[in-house]
Design a protein around this motif. Structure first.
Motif, PDB file in Angstrom:
ATOM      1  N   PHE A 121      39.270  35.653  39.638  1.00 18.64           N
ATOM      2  CA  PHE A 121      39.403  35.925  38.204  1.00 18.64           C
ATOM      3  C   PHE A 121      38.903  37.339  37.898  1.00 18.64           C
ATOM      4  O   PHE A 121      37.857  37.740  38.403  1.00 18.64           O
ATOM      5  CB  PHE A 121      38.531  34.956  37.389  1.00 18.64           C
ATOM      6  N   HIS A 124      35.931  37.694  32.690  1.00 17.88           N
ATOM      7  CA  HIS A 124      36.289  36.607  31.766  1.00 17.88           C
ATOM      8  C   HIS A 124      35.040  35.854  31.318  1.00 17.88           C
ATOM      9  O   HIS A 124      33.940  36.104  31.827  1.00 17.88           O
ATOM     10  CB  HIS A 124      37.275  35.636  32.437  1.00 17.88           C
ATOM     11  N   HIS A 238      31.761  37.386  33.481  1.00 19.69           N
ATOM     12  CA  HIS A 238      31.667  37.417  34.943  1.00 19.69           C
ATOM     13  C   HIS A 238      33.046  37.589  35.578  1.00 19.69           C
ATOM     14  O   HIS A 238      34.062  37.427  34.900  1.00 19.69           O
ATOM     15  CB  HIS A 238      30.975  36.141  35.458  1.00 19.69           C
ATOM     16  N   ARG A 257      29.994  22.256  35.523  1.00 19.04           N
ATOM     17  CA  ARG A 257      29.841  22.647  34.114  1.00 19.04           C
ATOM     18  C   ARG A 257      28.967  21.636  33.377  1.00 19.04           C
ATOM     19  O   ARG A 257      29.125  20.417  33.578  1.00 19.04           O
ATOM     20  CB  ARG A 257      31.192  22.694  33.407  1.00 19.04           C
TER      21      ARG A 257
HETATM   22 FE   LIG Z   1      34.436  31.680  35.320  1.00 21.19          FE
END
Ligand SMILES: [Fe+2]
Ligand SMILES: O=C(O)CCC(=O)C(=O)O
Length: 318
Positions: A121, A124, A238, A257
């Motif tokens: 990623f 974000h 991050h 999470r």
């Molecule tokens: Fe993430």
């Protein structure tokens, strides 16, 4: 006589974190929004997670995930080992002492980067993973690499921005909702918005050249041994770091999470995640945000979606 054979119970947590250590980690977590913890999980737990991840992650389906070689959302639903980690008093104590919040485990995710290829990623925040609770509700992640990360050799870890320098809060509060509103209004005005317009805004705000100058400058990147973890709150901006040349073929990671136990469902935010997927007709990576609750304002941790709330609630007796 039979030989006395007993399976060793899993310990989960490798070491004692005493009060002084936990308080200094808590102070860092409060300032920066993240903290690295050394030697947290034991080998049995890591091996278990590793085997399960190997069997569960697949090639990406959503365009947003193509930076990964393999990825999976919504792993470990009703998993006895993960459930008992959430019941483990040492683990609960660590999480409570550092975050100062009573937490509820929502989701597990797996990520795999391939050497020299996957970019993971870009910069974000947790738009998807925390996209169903109120913007102001607390959420955090335990990121646990399953391969060693050496920032001076192959890298392949993550980079993150101290929240006291730049916080990603404005993304949840202002940017994510206004991007969807912009696309919606263009659609309503018959202005024919394109998927590209949406994607450029979604990924571009944190990755435009000027923002990148700042983020790249303030980025923190750590080494990780197996068993070390990064605990970071949902506002920490991050990104993944490419796995460079070296002996490792790939880098895998498991992410858990958590949300604060009294967080409530933000239905508009959850539906906003769906809007571009429906308008531009592409599959999402998860429907968790739709399935988890039915009513705006509902306490997420009490939702009927979770078959056993107690298994996920990191209850602390005060
Ligand atoms: Fe993430
Ligand atoms: O493992 C990675 O490269 C990405 C992980 C991530 O972005 C997350 O857990 O939120």
């Amino acid at each position: 006589m039979y030989p006395s054979f007993q399976v060793k119970p899993m310990q989960y947590i490798n070491q004692e974190f005493n009060y002084t250590i936990l308080e200094s980690l808590a102070k860092k977590f409060k300032e920066q929004g993240f903290v690295k913890l050394i030697n947290v999980f034991d080998n049995d737990f890591i091996k278990y997670i590793e085997n399960k991840i190997e069997a569960s992650i697949n090639a990406p389906i959503d365009r947003y995930q193509t930076g990964f070689n393999r990825i999976a959302f919504d792993l470990f639903v009703a998993d006895k080992i993960v459930d008992s980690l959430m019941q483990n008093s040492k683990f609960r104590n660590i999480m409570f002492r550092i975050t100062k919040k009573e937490l509820f485990y929502t989701q597990g995710l797996g990520f795999e980067l391939e050497k020299n290829k996957s970019t993971g990623f870009p910069w974000h925040i947790g738009t998807q993973s925390f996209g169903y609770q109120q913007a102001s509700d607390f959420g955090c992640t335990i990121w646990m690499p399953l391969d060693e990360i050496n920032t001076k050799k192959q890298r392949g870890g993550m980079a993150y921005i101290p929240e006291n320098i730049i916080s990603g809060k404005f993304m949840y509060e202002d940017i994510d909702p206004s991007i969807v509103r912009y696309i919606k209004e263009r659609y309503q005005n018959n202005d024919n918005p394109q998927l590209e317009d949406y994607l450029q805004l979604r990924d571009g705000i944190l990755n435009n050249p000027y923002m990148k100058v700042l983020l790249d400058h303030f980025a923190v990147e750590d080494d990780f041994a197996i068993g070390d973890i990064l605990l970071f709150n949902k506002n920490v901006i991050h990104r993944s770091i490419k796995l460079e040349e070296g002996a490792l073929q790939r880098r895998r990671a498991f992410a858990m999470r958590f949300i604060e136990n009294h967080s409530t469902y933000d239905q508009e935010r959850a539906l906003n995640l769906e809007f571009p997927r429906q308008l531009f007709n592409y599959p999402g990576c998860s429907t968790f945000h739709l399935d988890v609750c039915g009513q705006d304002g509902e306490i997420i941790a009490k939702s009927r979606y979770f078959s056993n709330h107690d298994n996920r609630h990191l209850f602390i007796s005060k």
